[in-house]
Design a protein around this motif. Structure first.
Motif, PDB file in Angstrom:
ATOM      1  N   SER A  79      -3.264  -0.168  15.214  1.00  0.00           N
ATOM      2  CA  SER A  79      -3.850   1.115  14.755  1.00  0.00           C
ATOM      3  C   SER A  79      -4.848   1.864  15.525  1.00  0.00           C
ATOM      4  O   SER A  79      -5.131   1.268  16.574  1.00  0.00           O
ATOM      5  CB  SER A  79      -4.399  -0.308  13.417  1.00  0.00           C
ATOM      6  OG  SER A  79      -5.502   1.125  12.551  1.00  0.00           O
ATOM      7  N   ASP A  83      -9.949  -3.782  14.319  1.00  0.00           N
ATOM      8  CA  ASP A  83     -11.275  -4.287  13.533  1.00  0.00           C
ATOM      9  C   ASP A  83     -11.525  -5.772  13.985  1.00  0.00           C
ATOM     10  O   ASP A  83     -12.341  -6.706  13.485  1.00  0.00           O
ATOM     11  CB  ASP A  83     -10.038  -4.644  11.802  1.00  0.00           C
ATOM     12  CG  ASP A  83      -8.858  -5.494  12.633  1.00  0.00           C
ATOM     13  OD1 ASP A  83      -9.188  -5.843  13.187  1.00  0.00           O
ATOM     14  OD2 ASP A  83      -8.494  -5.154  11.162  1.00  0.00           O
ATOM     15  N   VAL A 152      -6.245   2.231   6.468  1.00  0.00           N
ATOM     16  CA  VAL A 152      -7.789   1.662   7.320  1.00  0.00           C
ATOM     17  C   VAL A 152      -7.483   0.414   5.575  1.00  0.00           C
ATOM     18  O   VAL A 152      -8.774  -0.524   5.665  1.00  0.00           O
ATOM     19  CB  VAL A 152      -8.924   2.120   7.481  1.00  0.00           C
ATOM     20  CG1 VAL A 152      -8.373   3.536   9.042  1.00  0.00           C
ATOM     21  CG2 VAL A 152      -9.434   3.363   6.242  1.00  0.00           C
ATOM     22  N   LEU A 177     -15.617   3.368  11.493  1.00  0.00           N
ATOM     23  CA  LEU A 177     -14.888   3.864  10.473  1.00  0.00           C
ATOM     24  C   LEU A 177     -16.135   4.767   9.881  1.00  0.00           C
ATOM     25  O   LEU A 177     -15.407   6.444  10.329  1.00  0.00           O
ATOM     26  CB  LEU A 177     -15.046   2.632   8.809  1.00  0.00           C
ATOM     27  CG  LEU A 177     -13.432   2.467   9.383  1.00  0.00           C
ATOM     28  CD1 LEU A 177     -13.272   0.740   8.164  1.00  0.00           C
ATOM     29  CD2 LEU A 177     -12.173   2.751   9.516  1.00  0.00           C
TER      30      LEU A 177
END
Length: 335
Positions: A79, A83, A152, A177
């Motif tokens: 991605s 995360d 996301v 983010l």
């Protein structure tokens, strides 16, 4: 009667004469049958139609993410936003063993890479992808067209239910983010939290150096309250962050490193000995002596009429006075 008979026969037989019974035109030879070629063409067209419909159905299922396909894992990128801090090597080894034994039970979710034609980008399933790359087999995946917002949200929601990210990992994810200009609504949906909880998560990270957070690590056993307390106390501790980073042991777990850092900001250094003052003067008050002592420093001040001369007298006998001091110390301690 013959004519009438012909008319009756003609009217009774309403079907057309077969081609074989019709007199051919000059130069034209009629085929033996007309039904076979027409039936073959119809059958072929039917097959083509079925294939087209099947292809359209496959495309639809792929677009809607309803079909699982096998992809070369080298064509799949991570991605655009992380995360988690790192994949635990022990957890990865366990996952590799499970997939070797039972196969990949849960597909990953990918989208066509927005910048690289022919490649894909993971929405979720980074651990599974890493394990499969180590094994060297194809990865089972669902391909879906996703916007950045959708990616996301899918990434965050899947990890909330499957991988149990720690509190600080989720908080750092929220800040990343926000730094990429995602709206609070999207971030709340990705993390499945309300507005107040998201504000606290972002506040915790903003109050701390990112280098310190990563040096501590994910700390999976440390929850929201302790991180909030740490973030609140850190600015007031006035601690040297560089020294704190050096003091954290790489051999300890991330939970232990958190405790090390937490103890460091809660342990106040011993206060320096407060300066104490003593005064002395003879009966005639011709000399005044003030002595101030601290942890590593003492000051002697002499005043009044005889103060300067008494100071010279003391200065001339420093060797004698110091020897007397050493002797008194030896007698007191017994050394």
């Amino acid at each position: 009667m013959a004519r009438k008979n012909l008319i009756e026969i003609s009217s009774a037989d309403e079907s057309p004469n077969p081609v074989s019974a019709v007199r051919p035109l000059s130069g034209f030879v009629a085929p033996a049958t007309r039904s076979a070629p027409i039936g073959g063409i119809t059958k072929t067209l039917g097959h083509i139609t079925q294939r087209v419909e099947r292809a359209q159905d496959i495309e639809k299922q792929l677009a809607e993410g309803q079909m699982i396909v096998e992809l070369d894992p080298t064509l799949v990128d991570g991605s655009f936003i992380s995360d988690r801090f790192a994949i635990d090597p022990v957890d990865l080894a366990d996952l590799v063993g499970q997939i070797r034994e039972h196969g990949q039970q849960v597909p990953i979710l990918v989208r066509p890479h927005p910048k690289s034609n022919g490649r894909y980008q993971v929405a979720y399933g980074h651990r599974r992808l890493a394990a499969i790359k180590e094994i060297g087999i194809k990865v089972r995946a669902v391909i879906r067209e996703l916007s950045d917002d959708q990616l996301v949200v899918s990434q965050g929601q899947e990890n909330n239910t499957r991988t149990n990210l720690s509190y600080i990992e989720r908080a750092v994810f929220a800040v990343r983010l926000e730094d990429l200009s995602f709206s609070r609504d999207v971030i709340m949906a990705a993390l499945n939290v309300d507005k107040a909880a998201l504000s606290k998560m972002i506040s915790v990270v903003r109050q701390m150096p990112m280098g310190l957070i990563h040096a501590i690590g994910a700390a999976p056993e440390v929850g929201r309250r302790r991180w909030m307390e740490f973030a609140e106390k850190l600015p007031m501790a006035k601690i040297d962050i560089s020294a704190l980073l050096e003091s954290l042991s790489a051999d300890n777990s991330s939970d232990q490193r958190f405790q090390e850092a937490f103890d460091a900001i809660n342990t106040r250094p011993a206060k320096a000995m407060e300066a104490q003052a003593r005064s002395w003067a003879p009966m005639d008050k011709s000399v005044s002596v003030t002595v101030k002592t601290g942890e590593k420093k003492a000051t002697v001040s002499l005043g009044s009429a005889n103060g300067p001369r008494f100071a010279e007298y003391i200065a001339g006998r420093l060797d004698e006075l110091y020897e007397g001091f050493l002797k008194s110390t030896t007698e007191t301690t017994g050394d």
